[in-house]
Every structure is written in C-alpha cells, then in structure tokens.
Design a protein around this motif. Structure first.
Motif, PDB file in Angstrom:
ATOM      1  N   LEU A  87     -27.766 -22.763  82.005  1.00 39.03           N
ATOM      2  CA  LEU A  87     -28.971 -22.062  81.562  1.00 39.03           C
ATOM      3  C   LEU A  87     -29.354 -20.913  82.507  1.00 39.03           C
ATOM      4  O   LEU A  87     -30.355 -20.238  82.298  1.00 39.03           O
ATOM      5  CB  LEU A  87     -30.146 -23.042  81.464  1.00 39.03           C
ATOM      6  N   GLY A  88     -28.533 -20.736  83.551  1.00 35.02           N
ATOM      7  CA  GLY A  88     -28.808 -19.662  84.506  1.00 35.02           C
ATOM      8  C   GLY A  88     -29.928 -19.994  85.471  1.00 35.02           C
ATOM      9  O   GLY A  88     -30.524 -19.096  86.072  1.00 35.02           O
ATOM     10  N   ARG A  89     -30.234 -21.249  85.624  1.00 32.91           N
ATOM     11  CA  ARG A  89     -31.338 -21.682  86.480  1.00 32.91           C
ATOM     12  C   ARG A  89     -30.809 -22.267  87.776  1.00 32.91           C
ATOM     13  O   ARG A  89     -29.722 -22.821  87.831  1.00 32.91           O
ATOM     14  CB  ARG A  89     -32.187 -22.737  85.767  1.00 32.91           C
ATOM     15  N   ASP A  90     -31.623 -22.178  88.809  1.00 33.48           N
ATOM     16  CA  ASP A  90     -31.292 -22.781  90.092  1.00 33.48           C
ATOM     17  C   ASP A  90     -31.633 -24.263  90.020  1.00 33.48           C
ATOM     18  O   ASP A  90     -32.762 -24.634  89.725  1.00 33.48           O
ATOM     19  CB  ASP A  90     -32.094 -22.108  91.203  1.00 33.48           C
ATOM     20  N   ALA A  91     -30.649 -25.084  90.268  1.00 35.85           N
ATOM     21  CA  ALA A  91     -30.860 -26.525  90.222  1.00 35.85           C
ATOM     22  C   ALA A  91     -31.092 -27.103  91.614  1.00 35.85           C
ATOM     23  O   ALA A  91     -31.219 -28.314  91.768  1.00 35.85           O
ATOM     24  CB  ALA A  91     -29.654 -27.206  89.568  1.00 35.85           C
ATOM     25  N   GLY A  92     -31.103 -26.264  92.637  1.00 37.49           N
ATOM     26  CA  GLY A  92     -31.237 -26.755  93.997  1.00 37.49           C
ATOM     27  C   GLY A  92     -29.928 -27.277  94.542  1.00 37.49           C
ATOM     28  O   GLY A  92     -29.873 -27.833  95.632  1.00 37.49           O
ATOM     29  N   VAL A  93     -28.862 -27.107  93.768  1.00 43.92           N
ATOM     30  CA  VAL A  93     -27.527 -27.544  94.163  1.00 43.92           C
ATOM     31  C   VAL A  93     -26.599 -26.348  93.979  1.00 43.92           C
ATOM     32  O   VAL A  93     -26.658 -25.663  92.955  1.00 43.92           O
ATOM     33  CB  VAL A  93     -27.043 -28.720  93.279  1.00 43.92           C
ATOM     34  N   GLY A  94     -25.758 -26.097  94.971  1.00 45.13           N
ATOM     35  CA  GLY A  94     -24.872 -24.941  94.911  1.00 45.13           C
ATOM     36  C   GLY A  94     -23.898 -24.968  93.752  1.00 45.13           C
ATOM     37  O   GLY A  94     -23.497 -26.034  93.266  1.00 45.13           O
ATOM     38  N   ARG A  95     -23.531 -23.785  93.308  1.00 46.42           N
ATOM     39  CA  ARG A  95     -22.537 -23.604  92.247  1.00 46.42           C
ATOM     40  C   ARG A  95     -21.150 -23.494  92.871  1.00 46.42           C
ATOM     41  O   ARG A  95     -21.023 -23.148  94.048  1.00 46.42           O
ATOM     42  CB  ARG A  95     -22.824 -22.322  91.474  1.00 46.42           C
ATOM     43  N   ALA A  96     -20.124 -23.706  92.087  1.00 46.24           N
ATOM     44  CA  ALA A  96     -18.753 -23.559  92.588  1.00 46.24           C
ATOM     45  C   ALA A  96     -18.537 -22.141  93.121  1.00 46.24           C
ATOM     46  O   ALA A  96     -17.877 -21.942  94.139  1.00 46.24           O
ATOM     47  CB  ALA A  96     -17.746 -23.881  91.488  1.00 46.24           C
ATOM     48  N   GLU A  97     -19.129 -21.158  92.452  1.00 46.13           N
ATOM     49  CA  GLU A  97     -18.977 -19.764  92.876  1.00 46.13           C
ATOM     50  C   GLU A  97     -19.551 -19.517  94.275  1.00 46.13           C
ATOM     51  O   GLU A  97     -19.153 -18.570  94.944  1.00 46.13           O
ATOM     52  CB  GLU A  97     -19.644 -18.833  91.863  1.00 46.13           C
ATOM     53  N   ASP A  98     -20.485 -20.350  94.696  1.00 44.33           N
ATOM     54  CA  ASP A  98     -21.070 -20.188  96.030  1.00 44.33           C
ATOM     55  C   ASP A  98     -20.018 -20.361  97.128  1.00 44.33           C
ATOM     56  O   ASP A  98     -20.160 -19.814  98.223  1.00 44.33           O
ATOM     57  CB  ASP A  98     -22.212 -21.177  96.256  1.00 44.33           C
ATOM     58  N   ALA A  99     -18.966 -21.120  96.831  1.00 41.53           N
ATOM     59  CA  ALA A  99     -17.900 -21.323  97.813  1.00 41.53           C
ATOM     60  C   ALA A  99     -17.092 -20.045  98.025  1.00 41.53           C
ATOM     61  O   ALA A  99     -16.368 -19.922  99.009  1.00 41.53           O
ATOM     62  CB  ALA A  99     -16.970 -22.451  97.366  1.00 41.53           C
ATOM     63  N   LEU A 100     -17.223 -19.080  97.116  1.00 43.53           N
ATOM     64  CA  LEU A 100     -16.468 -17.832  97.220  1.00 43.53           C
ATOM     65  C   LEU A 100     -17.305 -16.702  97.808  1.00 43.53           C
ATOM     66  O   LEU A 100     -16.917 -15.547  97.753  1.00 43.53           O
ATOM     67  CB  LEU A 100     -15.954 -17.406  95.837  1.00 43.53           C
ATOM     68  N   ALA A 101     -18.452 -17.046  98.362  1.00 44.51           N
ATOM     69  CA  ALA A 101     -19.332 -16.054  98.972  1.00 44.51           C
ATOM     70  C   ALA A 101     -19.192 -16.125 100.488  1.00 44.51           C
ATOM     71  O   ALA A 101     -18.847 -17.163 101.045  1.00 44.51           O
ATOM     72  CB  ALA A 101     -20.780 -16.311  98.563  1.00 44.51           C
ATOM     73  N   ALA A 102     -19.469 -15.006 101.134  1.00 38.12           N
ATOM     74  CA  ALA A 102     -19.381 -14.962 102.598  1.00 38.12           C
ATOM     75  C   ALA A 102     -20.594 -15.608 103.252  1.00 38.12           C
ATOM     76  O   ALA A 102     -20.632 -15.749 104.462  1.00 38.12           O
ATOM     77  CB  ALA A 102     -19.244 -13.515 103.067  1.00 38.12           C
ATOM     78  N   ASP A 103     -21.560 -16.019 102.479  1.00 35.71           N
ATOM     79  CA  ASP A 103     -22.794 -16.607 102.995  1.00 35.71           C
ATOM     80  C   ASP A 103     -22.493 -17.996 103.560  1.00 35.71           C
ATOM     81  O   ASP A 103     -22.050 -18.884 102.839  1.00 35.71           O
ATOM     82  CB  ASP A 103     -23.822 -16.703 101.869  1.00 35.71           C
ATOM     83  N   ASP A 104     -22.733 -18.173 104.848  1.00 35.05           N
ATOM     84  CA  ASP A 104     -22.459 -19.478 105.465  1.00 35.05           C
ATOM     85  C   ASP A 104     -23.740 -20.167 105.938  1.00 35.05           C
ATOM     86  O   ASP A 104     -23.703 -21.045 106.776  1.00 35.05           O
ATOM     87  CB  ASP A 104     -21.470 -19.340 106.619  1.00 35.05           C
ATOM     88  N   ARG A 105     -24.873 -19.763 105.355  1.00 36.60           N
ATOM     89  CA  ARG A 105     -26.137 -20.410 105.715  1.00 36.60           C
ATOM     90  C   ARG A 105     -26.205 -21.814 105.094  1.00 36.60           C
ATOM     91  O   ARG A 105     -25.546 -22.106 104.099  1.00 36.60           O
ATOM     92  CB  ARG A 105     -27.320 -19.582 105.211  1.00 36.60           C
ATOM     93  N   PHE A 106     -27.034 -22.656 105.672  1.00 33.60           N
ATOM     94  CA  PHE A 106     -27.213 -24.006 105.175  1.00 33.60           C
ATOM     95  C   PHE A 106     -27.615 -23.977 103.699  1.00 33.60           C
ATOM     96  O   PHE A 106     -28.491 -23.224 103.307  1.00 33.60           O
ATOM     97  CB  PHE A 106     -28.293 -24.733 105.992  1.00 33.60           C
ATOM     98  N   GLY A 107     -26.961 -24.789 102.887  1.00 31.01           N
ATOM     99  CA  GLY A 107     -27.276 -24.870 101.466  1.00 31.01           C
ATOM    100  C   GLY A 107     -26.502 -23.891 100.607  1.00 31.01           C
ATOM    101  O   GLY A 107     -26.560 -23.963  99.388  1.00 31.01           O
ATOM    102  N   SER A 108     -25.743 -22.999 101.225  1.00 32.05           N
ATOM    103  CA  SER A 108     -24.951 -22.029 100.458  1.00 32.05           C
ATOM    104  C   SER A 108     -23.529 -22.539 100.322  1.00 32.05           C
ATOM    105  O   SER A 108     -22.585 -21.990 100.891  1.00 32.05           O
ATOM    106  CB  SER A 108     -24.956 -20.671 101.154  1.00 32.05           C
ATOM    107  N   CYS A 109     -23.398 -23.609  99.580  1.00 30.21           N
ATOM    108  CA  CYS A 109     -22.085 -24.218  99.411  1.00 30.21           C
ATOM    109  C   CYS A 109     -21.986 -24.841  98.025  1.00 30.21           C
ATOM    110  O   CYS A 109     -22.970 -24.954  97.307  1.00 30.21           O
ATOM    111  CB  CYS A 109     -21.837 -25.279 100.478  1.00 30.21           C
ATOM    112  N   PHE A 110     -20.794 -25.254  97.657  1.00 32.83           N
ATOM    113  CA  PHE A 110     -20.571 -25.935  96.389  1.00 32.83           C
ATOM    114  C   PHE A 110     -20.651 -27.433  96.643  1.00 32.83           C
ATOM    115  O   PHE A 110     -19.847 -28.001  97.359  1.00 32.83           O
ATOM    116  CB  PHE A 110     -19.204 -25.562  95.820  1.00 32.83           C
ATOM    117  N   ALA A 111     -21.645 -28.064  96.060  1.00 29.31           N
ATOM    118  CA  ALA A 111     -21.809 -29.512  96.204  1.00 29.31           C
ATOM    119  C   ALA A 111     -21.253 -30.178  94.951  1.00 29.31           C
ATOM    120  O   ALA A 111     -21.607 -29.818  93.836  1.00 29.31           O
ATOM    121  CB  ALA A 111     -23.279 -29.858  96.366  1.00 29.31           C
TER     122      ALA A 111
END
Length: 132
Positions: A87-111
C-alpha cells in the motif's frame, strides 16, 4: 605622464582583482570536486572494501521479490508488513530494497521473519562485480 601613470595603476588594479577572482574560483572548483569525491566515496564504499558497490539500488541493482523472503511482521500487527508495503505505507519494518541502500543507520535494514532468510539481488548488468 600623470594620465599614463593613472592608467597603468588602474590596469594593475584590475589585473590583480581578476587574478584574485580566478584563484578564488579555482579554489572553489577544487573544493566542490573534493566534496563530490568524498560524497561518492561515502555512498559507494560504505562497506569500506575500497571497491565499487554494484549491489546498491543507486547503481542499478534490484531485489528479485520472487526469490526473497517475506518481511518480518511484528506480533500483534493488524496487517502483515507486506500488505503495508504494498500500500506504499511505512510499517515500521524495513523493506527488502532498504538492504540495497547506502544508509547504515539503525533501522535501515531488511527485517525478515525467522532466524534465516533470503535476499536475491539482480545486479545492474552482466559482469558487474568481481571475485577479488
């Protein structure tokens, strides 16, 4: 003679000002180049191996959803995380695509759920990357 001296002084003043501006512009150009290089180093070498990271979304990598685990859904959630993501909404849980980002801050991962999971990445083209 006075007019010639005044003209020579004016030419010298304008020449000095032009040289000063040219030097400042060269410094600014060098500063911009350094800033761009630093940003690229940070973006593409986040894992600090000193090689181009072909597995970044910005480099053209993509997640292969059919070969990737379902995202984690916290206990008690009203809807599964994958529905929120669809639905394009933030669920408070990372998306698979987040693993392909250079962002290494806490919570920026694919859970993903469970103790193990899969993340399949399609690299930007044939021969991208190396074994070394």
């Amino acid at each position: 003679q006075v007019a010639a001296d005044a003209l020579a002084a004016a030419v010298a003043e304008v020449t000095a000002a032009a040289e000063k501006r040219a030097a400042a512009a060269a410094d600014a150009t060098g500063d911009v180049a350094k800033a761009v290089e630093a940003a690229m180093d940070k973006f593409f070498d986040a894992d600090r191996v000193g090689r181009f990271d072909y597995a970044l979304r910005a480099a053209g990598a993509e997640v292969v959803p059919a070969l990737t685990s379902e995202p984690y859904t916290p206990p008690g959630a009203k809807l599964p995380t994958k529905v929120w993501h669809a639905l394009g909404r933030d669920a408070g849980v990372g998306r698979a695509e987040d693993a392909l980002a250079a962002d290494d801050r806490f919570g920026s991962c694919f859970a993903f759920g469970g103790a193990a999971g899969d993340l399949t990445v399609r690299l930007p083209g044939p021969g991208a990357g190396d074994a070394g």
